[in-house]
Each structure stands twice: as C-alpha cells, then as structure tokens.
Scaffold this active site. Structure first.
Site, PDB file in Angstrom:
ATOM      1  N   PHE A 170     -72.395   9.826  -5.749  1.00  0.00           N
ATOM      2  CA  PHE A 170     -71.911   9.143  -4.426  1.00  0.00           C
ATOM      3  C   PHE A 170     -70.710   9.484  -3.678  1.00  0.00           C
ATOM      4  O   PHE A 170     -69.644   9.747  -4.315  1.00  0.00           O
ATOM      5  CB  PHE A 170     -71.981   7.486  -4.706  1.00  0.00           C
ATOM      6  CG  PHE A 170     -72.095   6.684  -3.764  1.00  0.00           C
ATOM      7  CD1 PHE A 170     -73.134   6.432  -2.960  1.00  0.00           C
ATOM      8  CD2 PHE A 170     -70.963   5.924  -3.092  1.00  0.00           C
ATOM      9  CE1 PHE A 170     -73.111   5.842  -1.704  1.00  0.00           C
ATOM     10  CE2 PHE A 170     -70.983   5.273  -1.995  1.00  0.00           C
ATOM     11  CZ  PHE A 170     -72.172   5.193  -1.127  1.00  0.00           C
ATOM     12  N   ASP A 179     -70.816   5.458 -13.429  1.00  0.00           N
ATOM     13  CA  ASP A 179     -71.000   4.616 -12.064  1.00  0.00           C
ATOM     14  C   ASP A 179     -72.535   3.943 -12.162  1.00  0.00           C
ATOM     15  O   ASP A 179     -73.440   4.552 -12.427  1.00  0.00           O
ATOM     16  CB  ASP A 179     -70.961   5.312 -10.776  1.00  0.00           C
ATOM     17  CG  ASP A 179     -71.187   4.642  -9.541  1.00  0.00           C
ATOM     18  OD1 ASP A 179     -71.748   3.386  -9.499  1.00  0.00           O
ATOM     19  OD2 ASP A 179     -70.705   4.716  -8.318  1.00  0.00           O
ATOM     20  N   TYR A 226     -73.831  -6.295  -5.302  1.00  0.00           N
ATOM     21  CA  TYR A 226     -74.661  -6.873  -4.183  1.00  0.00           C
ATOM     22  C   TYR A 226     -75.753  -6.015  -4.087  1.00  0.00           C
ATOM     23  O   TYR A 226     -76.854  -6.094  -3.055  1.00  0.00           O
ATOM     24  CB  TYR A 226     -73.667  -6.389  -3.041  1.00  0.00           C
ATOM     25  CG  TYR A 226     -73.122  -4.913  -2.967  1.00  0.00           C
ATOM     26  CD1 TYR A 226     -73.942  -3.892  -2.215  1.00  0.00           C
ATOM     27  CD2 TYR A 226     -71.985  -4.485  -3.175  1.00  0.00           C
ATOM     28  CE1 TYR A 226     -73.487  -2.970  -2.146  1.00  0.00           C
ATOM     29  CE2 TYR A 226     -71.530  -3.302  -3.089  1.00  0.00           C
ATOM     30  CZ  TYR A 226     -72.204  -2.314  -2.479  1.00  0.00           C
ATOM     31  OH  TYR A 226     -71.816  -1.066  -2.285  1.00  0.00           O
ATOM     32  N   LYS A 227     -76.111  -5.349  -4.959  1.00  0.00           N
ATOM     33  CA  LYS A 227     -77.522  -4.566  -4.872  1.00  0.00           C
ATOM     34  C   LYS A 227     -78.619  -5.394  -5.657  1.00  0.00           C
ATOM     35  O   LYS A 227     -78.864  -6.382  -5.498  1.00  0.00           O
ATOM     36  CB  LYS A 227     -77.472  -3.190  -5.429  1.00  0.00           C
ATOM     37  CG  LYS A 227     -76.593  -2.157  -4.373  1.00  0.00           C
ATOM     38  CD  LYS A 227     -76.377  -0.786  -4.966  1.00  0.00           C
ATOM     39  CE  LYS A 227     -75.550  -0.154  -4.308  1.00  0.00           C
ATOM     40  NZ  LYS A 227     -76.034   0.238  -2.818  1.00  0.00           N
ATOM     41  N   ARG A 280     -85.676   6.074   1.712  1.00  0.00           N
ATOM     42  CA  ARG A 280     -85.428   5.556   0.531  1.00  0.00           C
ATOM     43  C   ARG A 280     -86.166   4.053   0.414  1.00  0.00           C
ATOM     44  O   ARG A 280     -85.433   3.231   1.211  1.00  0.00           O
ATOM     45  CB  ARG A 280     -83.865   5.725   0.246  1.00  0.00           C
ATOM     46  CG  ARG A 280     -83.733   5.296  -1.426  1.00  0.00           C
ATOM     47  CD  ARG A 280     -82.216   5.125  -1.717  1.00  0.00           C
ATOM     48  NE  ARG A 280     -81.382   4.104  -0.769  1.00  0.00           N
ATOM     49  CZ  ARG A 280     -80.061   3.988  -1.117  1.00  0.00           C
ATOM     50  NH1 ARG A 280     -79.348   4.683  -1.856  1.00  0.00           N
ATOM     51  NH2 ARG A 280     -79.381   2.850  -0.365  1.00  0.00           N
TER      52      ARG A 280
END
Length: 438
Positions: free
Chosen positions: A147, A224, A249-250, A398
């Site tokens: 990322f 991560d 938050y995912k 995605r």
C-alpha cells in the site's frame, strides 16, 4: 445479539453445487440456496441498509454502519455531558479493552493489541522501534505493490537514517510469494514490512512462512492487516509474528476515520521503545514526572489522548465480528469470491474483463479484482445502475464482499447489472480518466 451457526470446515463454495438444472436462471437459484444455508445471514440485520436497491461492493474500503453504533454514540455523548472530567475513569481503559477484543479476531493474546492512532502512525512507530532493535543492519524489505502509505513511510524512515529500502517486484494479480521474500533476505536486513492481503488484488501472502524465513536471518517482521482483519484468519501468535498494524473502518465496520490498532508480541514489548514518547505510554502518567519511563506493556506504544467517541464506534463493529467468529467469516468469504468468479467467467470475461486476483481461493481475501481496459469508465457505469465498487490503477475494478452483510443474491444482482451496462456500452458515456477522488 445474533449468534453464528456452524460452518462446515473447509467450505470454499456456496452450497448447492455448480449451476445447472431446469431453473430459468441457475446462477440465481444457486445464490438463493447459498443464502438460505448461510449461518451468518442474520448479521445483515445488524447493519443500516439505507438503500436496499443499491448493491454495495465497497465494504473493503468503508464498512457499513452497525445499528448499535448510533445508540452507543448517543450514550457516550450523554456520559460526556453528565460526567464531564469524571468520564475518564471509564474512557482511559478503552484502548486496551478494545485491543483485547481485536486480539481474538487476529489470533493474538490479551495484552498484545491496543487501539491507537492511525494505521500509518502505528506503522511508523513500530518500524522505527524494530530498526532500533536491530542496530548495524541497514536494509528494509517491502514490495512494490504494498500500500502506498506503507511504502512512503518506509522510504521516509530510510532517507532520515541512511538506510536502503529493497522493494521486491511483485505480480500485481498473483501477489507476493514466500520464495520472493526469501530471495531478498540476508544478514543486512533489519525489517521486513508487508501486507498480509494485497489491497489491489486481494492476494494473501503466507504470513507464517514469510515470518519464519525472516527470523532465520535475524530480521523482525511488521505486517499490515488492513485487508485481512475481520476477513481472513491471521493467527499472529501461532505464526510467531513480531509486529502488526491494521485499521478498523473496513471489515471491522468502525466508521470513517476510526482509530487503528497495533500488535506487539509480548516478549518484545519491554524491549522495544517507540519513537513518539507521549504521556499515555508513560508509567504513572498522572504523576507528570520529569523523565519518560515507558509502561513495560502494550500501553507503551500509546502516545496521546485517545479519540473516545471514535473508539466507541469501533468497538461496536469489532463486537459484531467477534460474535460471528473469524472461521465462519472466512469460510463465507471464500464462498462469495468463488461465486463471484463463476459469474465473472460466465458474464464478464466475454465482455473484455479478466480476473486479476489469484485463482486459488486459499490465496485471496474477501475481495476480487477485475481488469478491464476501460475500468474507470466501467466503475462509473456500475454506479449509475446502483452498483458500488471502486477503481484501482492500473485499470482494476475492485469488488469487496464483507461476509457479515453481503448476500450471494447481492453478487448476482450486482454483476448482472454490471454485465448489462457494459454490454449496452453505457461505460462509454463517461470520461476516460478520473478528475477527482476515486
């Protein structure tokens, strides 16, 4: 609270077998059978679904709002109004309490996880602490598909310290292989920093094997977990992982800007000293002493005043994941991605799409990437027909399938709408490039 049912071990596809039979739409029948047999089906009712007609396939960017979160925040605000400063008696332990809840989801032990700051800040703190623990070594290993924030932070640390960042070249569809990491290791490597699940393709890296390979060369490993926490099994303790960070938050449904978490293996906690010396990491913090003496436990990785209201929101989403159980969640994620690939192969590949995620169900998380030469335009066309995916370069669509609230029929509806929009050329009505946030 909804309770999880029993998921058959090793289940990797929706119940009902391959499409077939006399039904007018065998794919739809397959989806209905899978939903009827889904032990997690009741969890969908725990979330706010403001527009039932919309198909939300972007929960891997921002999870839905749990219904209990609104009430919990109202209670927290009322407590602030009534208790004022006395509220800190209940607020101070939150970071540790929520960390212990996350620990059960990522295969860690109580006292090894704490809620703290953002993912990027946590990654910086742990990376610097790890480098300080490996003096004389001058190489950080990561990969070129990690990322962007992770890569930028590592580059910044290396530039400040005169270190070298070695970026492994990765196939963006297939992800990182253990052999790729092993080939990059030697006695100069201080830190290996990688994503467990690739943000673009959903490819899963073998966490245990990579950790073991790094340890054989004396390096520490920092993972991560942003796209794996709450989506796939992680098992930090059994893999001997040193350090990890992740967001809430995912798949953990903590809400926009909800605080992140960090993990430090218990044996390392008293030996590592993070670079941001704040009073929440200080022993006897309210003594306001002249010198910094960090807590000899996970709290030493805290810095400043925690975001209390955001922490309560995160706690509600995390509770739902813990109640469902990561085993059942991961099994459904495999079923959803398997079904989505069936639909993509049948409906989308003939229209110029290509699946840009690993073929093996065991090697991908809870999202699927599709390549299309006009993916940005396709993403806009999907949104125009009530399907919400997201776009990632280069030319990837995605599709995220958070198992707690995504149904198989949602995938059928969403991908059929996408198919019809592209077949009709609706994507050609949109600009070829983005002119703002994606």
């Amino acid at each position: 609270m909804v309770k999880s049912g029993t998921q058959q071990a090793g289940s990797t596809a929706p119940p009902g077998g391959p499409p077939g039979g006399p039904a007018e739409d065998p794919f739809l029948e397959q989806a209905r059978r899978a939903d009827a047999a889904d032990p997690l089906a009741g969890f969908r009712d725990e979330f706010v679904i403001a527009d039932p007609a919309a198909v939300y396939l972007d929960g891997n960017s921002l999870g839905r709002l749990p219904r209990t979160t609104r009430d919990r925040l109202h209670e927290a605000v009322d407590a602030w109004g009534g208790d004022l400063i006395d509220g800190w008696r209940r607020w101070l332990p939150l970071s540790r309490e929520i960390g212990d809840l996350v620990a059960g989801i990522v295969g860690a032990e109580p006292g090894e996880v704490v809620l703290s700051d953002s993912t990027g800040v946590n990654l910086y703190k742990l990376a610097v602490a790890a480098l300080d623990a490996r003096p004389g070594r001058d190489v950080i290993v990561t990969d070129d598909d990690n990322f962007p924030t992770d890569r930028y932070i590592l580059d910044g640390i290396a530039a400040a310290r005169g270190l070298t960042v070695h970026q492994i070249t990765v196939d963006p569809d297939e992800g990182l292989r253990t052999s790729d990491v092993a080939a990059a290791l030697d006695e100069r490597v201080a830190l290996v920093c990688l994503s467990h699940v690739a943000y673009r393709s959903g490819a899963v890296t073998d966490l245990a094997q990579v950790t073991a390979a790094a340890h054989r060369h004396g390096a520490l490993v920092l993972w991560d977990l942003c796209h794996s926490a709450g989506a796939v099994p992680v098992e930090l303790s059994s893999a001997g992982v040193d350090l990890a960070v992740g967001c809430t938050y995912k798949y953990l449904n903590g809400g926009p800007g909800s605080p992140a978490f960090l993990y430090v293996r218990r044996e390392l906690q008293a030996r590592l000293r993070q670079p941001i010396w704040g009073w929440f990491g200080q022993s006897d913090q309210f003594a306001m002493g002249p010198a910094y003496r960090p807590v000899p436990a996970i709290e030493r990785f805290l810095v400043g005043t925690p975001p209390v209201l955001a922490a309560y929101a995160a706690q509600e989403g995390i509770r739902l994941t813990a109640a469902a159980g990561i085993g059942a969640i991961a099994a459904k994620a495999r079923g959803l991605t398997a079904y989505a690939q069936q639909l993509a192969d049948a409906w989308l590949v003939p229209l110029g799409f290509r699946v840009a995620s690993p073929a093996s169900l065991e090697r991908r998380g809870a999202h699927l990437a599709l390549h299309h030469p006009a993916a940005w335009q396709v993403c806009q066309a999907a949104k125009s027909v009530g399907v919400i995916p997201d776009f990632r370069t280069p030319q990837r669509l995605r599709l995220g399938f958070p198992p707690l609230y995504t149904r198989y029929v949602d995938l059928h509806t969403g991908l059929s709408r996408l198919r019809d929009a592209v077949a009709a050329g609706r994507h050609l009505e949109f600009p070829e490039t983005a002119d703002g946030p994606t």
